[in-house]
Design an enzyme around this catalytic site. Sequence first.
Site, PDB file in Angstrom:
ATOM      1  N   HIS A  10       0.880  -1.197   0.000  1.00 27.22           N
ATOM      2  CA  HIS A  10       0.000   0.000   0.000  1.00 27.22           C
ATOM      3  C   HIS A  10       0.904   1.229   0.000  1.00 27.22           C
ATOM      4  O   HIS A  10       1.442   1.616   1.033  1.00 27.22           O
ATOM      5  CB  HIS A  10      -0.905   0.002   1.233  1.00 27.22           C
ATOM      6  CG  HIS A  10      -1.888   1.132   1.241  1.00 27.22           C
ATOM      7  ND1 HIS A  10      -3.248   0.932   1.383  1.00 27.22           N
ATOM      8  CD2 HIS A  10      -1.732   2.473   1.120  1.00 27.22           C
ATOM      9  CE1 HIS A  10      -3.876   2.102   1.358  1.00 27.22           C
ATOM     10  NE2 HIS A  10      -2.974   3.057   1.205  1.00 27.22           N
ATOM     11  N   HIS A  12       1.668   5.311  -1.619  1.00 31.56           N
ATOM     12  CA  HIS A  12       1.311   6.516  -2.383  1.00 31.56           C
ATOM     13  C   HIS A  12       2.581   7.107  -2.982  1.00 31.56           C
ATOM     14  O   HIS A  12       3.453   7.570  -2.250  1.00 31.56           O
ATOM     15  CB  HIS A  12       0.642   7.552  -1.479  1.00 31.56           C
ATOM     16  CG  HIS A  12      -0.652   7.070  -0.909  1.00 31.56           C
ATOM     17  ND1 HIS A  12      -1.856   7.242  -1.557  1.00 31.56           N
ATOM     18  CD2 HIS A  12      -0.925   6.374   0.221  1.00 31.56           C
ATOM     19  CE1 HIS A  12      -2.815   6.680  -0.825  1.00 31.56           C
ATOM     20  NE2 HIS A  12      -2.282   6.152   0.246  1.00 31.56           N
ATOM     21  N   LYS A  93      -8.875  -0.176  -5.998  1.00 31.02           N
ATOM     22  CA  LYS A  93      -8.961   0.438  -4.666  1.00 31.02           C
ATOM     23  C   LYS A  93     -10.280   1.185  -4.520  1.00 31.02           C
ATOM     24  O   LYS A  93     -10.612   2.041  -5.343  1.00 31.02           O
ATOM     25  CB  LYS A  93      -7.791   1.416  -4.490  1.00 31.02           C
ATOM     26  CG  LYS A  93      -7.822   2.240  -3.201  1.00 31.02           C
ATOM     27  CD  LYS A  93      -7.456   1.414  -1.976  1.00 31.02           C
ATOM     28  CE  LYS A  93      -7.602   2.223  -0.685  1.00 31.02           C
ATOM     29  NZ  LYS A  93      -6.529   3.189  -0.483  1.00 31.02           N
ATOM     30  N   HIS A 132     -10.353   1.263   1.586  1.00 35.22           N
ATOM     31  CA  HIS A 132     -10.097   2.185   2.701  1.00 35.22           C
ATOM     32  C   HIS A 132     -11.351   2.135   3.569  1.00 35.22           C
ATOM     33  O   HIS A 132     -12.355   2.743   3.227  1.00 35.22           O
ATOM     34  CB  HIS A 132      -9.832   3.604   2.183  1.00 35.22           C
ATOM     35  CG  HIS A 132      -9.535   4.584   3.287  1.00 35.22           C
ATOM     36  ND1 HIS A 132      -8.355   5.280   3.361  1.00 35.22           N
ATOM     37  CD2 HIS A 132     -10.266   4.961   4.367  1.00 35.22           C
ATOM     38  CE1 HIS A 132      -8.367   6.051   4.450  1.00 35.22           C
ATOM     39  NE2 HIS A 132      -9.520   5.883   5.070  1.00 35.22           N
ATOM     40  N   HIS A 166      -4.593  -0.787   5.585  1.00 37.05           N
ATOM     41  CA  HIS A 166      -4.055  -0.073   6.762  1.00 37.05           C
ATOM     42  C   HIS A 166      -4.963  -0.187   7.981  1.00 37.05           C
ATOM     43  O   HIS A 166      -5.463   0.820   8.486  1.00 37.05           O
ATOM     44  CB  HIS A 166      -3.760   1.393   6.443  1.00 37.05           C
ATOM     45  CG  HIS A 166      -4.797   2.120   5.640  1.00 37.05           C
ATOM     46  ND1 HIS A 166      -6.101   2.228   6.050  1.00 37.05           N
ATOM     47  CD2 HIS A 166      -4.720   2.762   4.445  1.00 37.05           C
ATOM     48  CE1 HIS A 166      -6.771   2.912   5.146  1.00 37.05           C
ATOM     49  NE2 HIS A 166      -5.961   3.237   4.164  1.00 37.05           N
ATOM     50  N   ASP A 238       1.467   2.521   3.562  1.00 39.76           N
ATOM     51  CA  ASP A 238       0.619   3.709   3.426  1.00 39.76           C
ATOM     52  C   ASP A 238       1.469   4.970   3.530  1.00 39.76           C
ATOM     53  O   ASP A 238       0.995   6.008   4.003  1.00 39.76           O
ATOM     54  CB  ASP A 238      -0.523   3.729   4.455  1.00 39.76           C
ATOM     55  CG  ASP A 238      -1.630   4.703   4.078  1.00 39.76           C
ATOM     56  OD1 ASP A 238      -1.691   5.127   2.904  1.00 39.76           O
ATOM     57  OD2 ASP A 238      -2.423   5.064   4.964  1.00 39.76           O
TER      58      ASP A 238
END
Length: 334
Positions: A10, A12, A93, A132, A166, A238
């Site tokens: 995960h 970004h 996602k 999420h 997460h 994350d």
Amino acid sequence: MQLNAPLDMHLHLRDAEMLENIATGSAHTFSGAIIMPNLVPPVSTKAEVVAYKARIIKAIGNENFTPYMTLFFKPSYDKAFLESIRDEITAIKLYPAGITTNSEGGVNGFDVEELRPALEAMSDLSIPLCVHGETNGFVMDREAEFVSIYERLATAFPKLKIIMEHITTKESVEALDKYENLYATITIHHLLITLDDVAGGMLQPHLFCKPIAKRPEDKEALLKVALSAHPKVMFGSDSAPHPKHAKEACGCAAGVFTAPIALQLLAELFESNNASIEKLQAFISGNAQKIYNLIPSPKTVVLEKKPFKVPSDYNGVVPMFADIEIAYSIVEVK
Ligand SMILES: [Zn+2]
């Protein structure tokens, strides 16, 4: 200590200047990562996935690193579209609308019948659904409240692999063993901090993230499944960079930047809890390979118990534990 083919399930990487600034921080030490699609606009077409992947490949230069691409879930995706994009993506996602950075176009309500065409097509095509999982309730209760939605989805789509991203609560940990098709990623920061570290003293903007860090008993539940490498949990950092001015501001952006120090912190955490290197290897790569059916490109990261002072910033992005000395250093990547 040697770790083989670390995977960040995960991540970004952002876009444009931020992508250029931080991409190698992950690409140097990880074999690959699941790349989140919450750009502006979100990555939701084949052309956008292909173009974003190309920008990532360019940004990582010569590093041996696989970006596993994802698509931003929309209930309107149909089977023909998903078939056409299957080879370009590893997962999809799902964001509830407006719950975190750039998630405005996400899902409202979770009506199973409304979601059925897209989720059944994903199930048929073996495309995992990453979620999420937060409601728009009280900030400390959002994830626990979302567990009933996970249960609804897991029951309605029993062949769909659903990854609770997460996770931060004991309620999510408990859900893992109740439903065969529920899996989870866990960050390093949620294994190390609680809300006390964020807001118990002076406010710590670089520890502020969504989902927010929770209670000690939640952290204990996460540690239990991570340190024992429960087969349904995987490491997902994350890691979510924001420029320093967006964090140290009135109106602090949510996200903790950990990618360049994640492996060192995991080594220290597992060692200090007497968890074996085999467990760490499973948590950092083995479990993810099985859950996602991945064969990562080979990479070995050699760590030593040697103090490492975390830099005050990486190209303008302040990491977790900036300027603090941590116990492990990366001494070689091969
Ligand atoms: Zn995220």
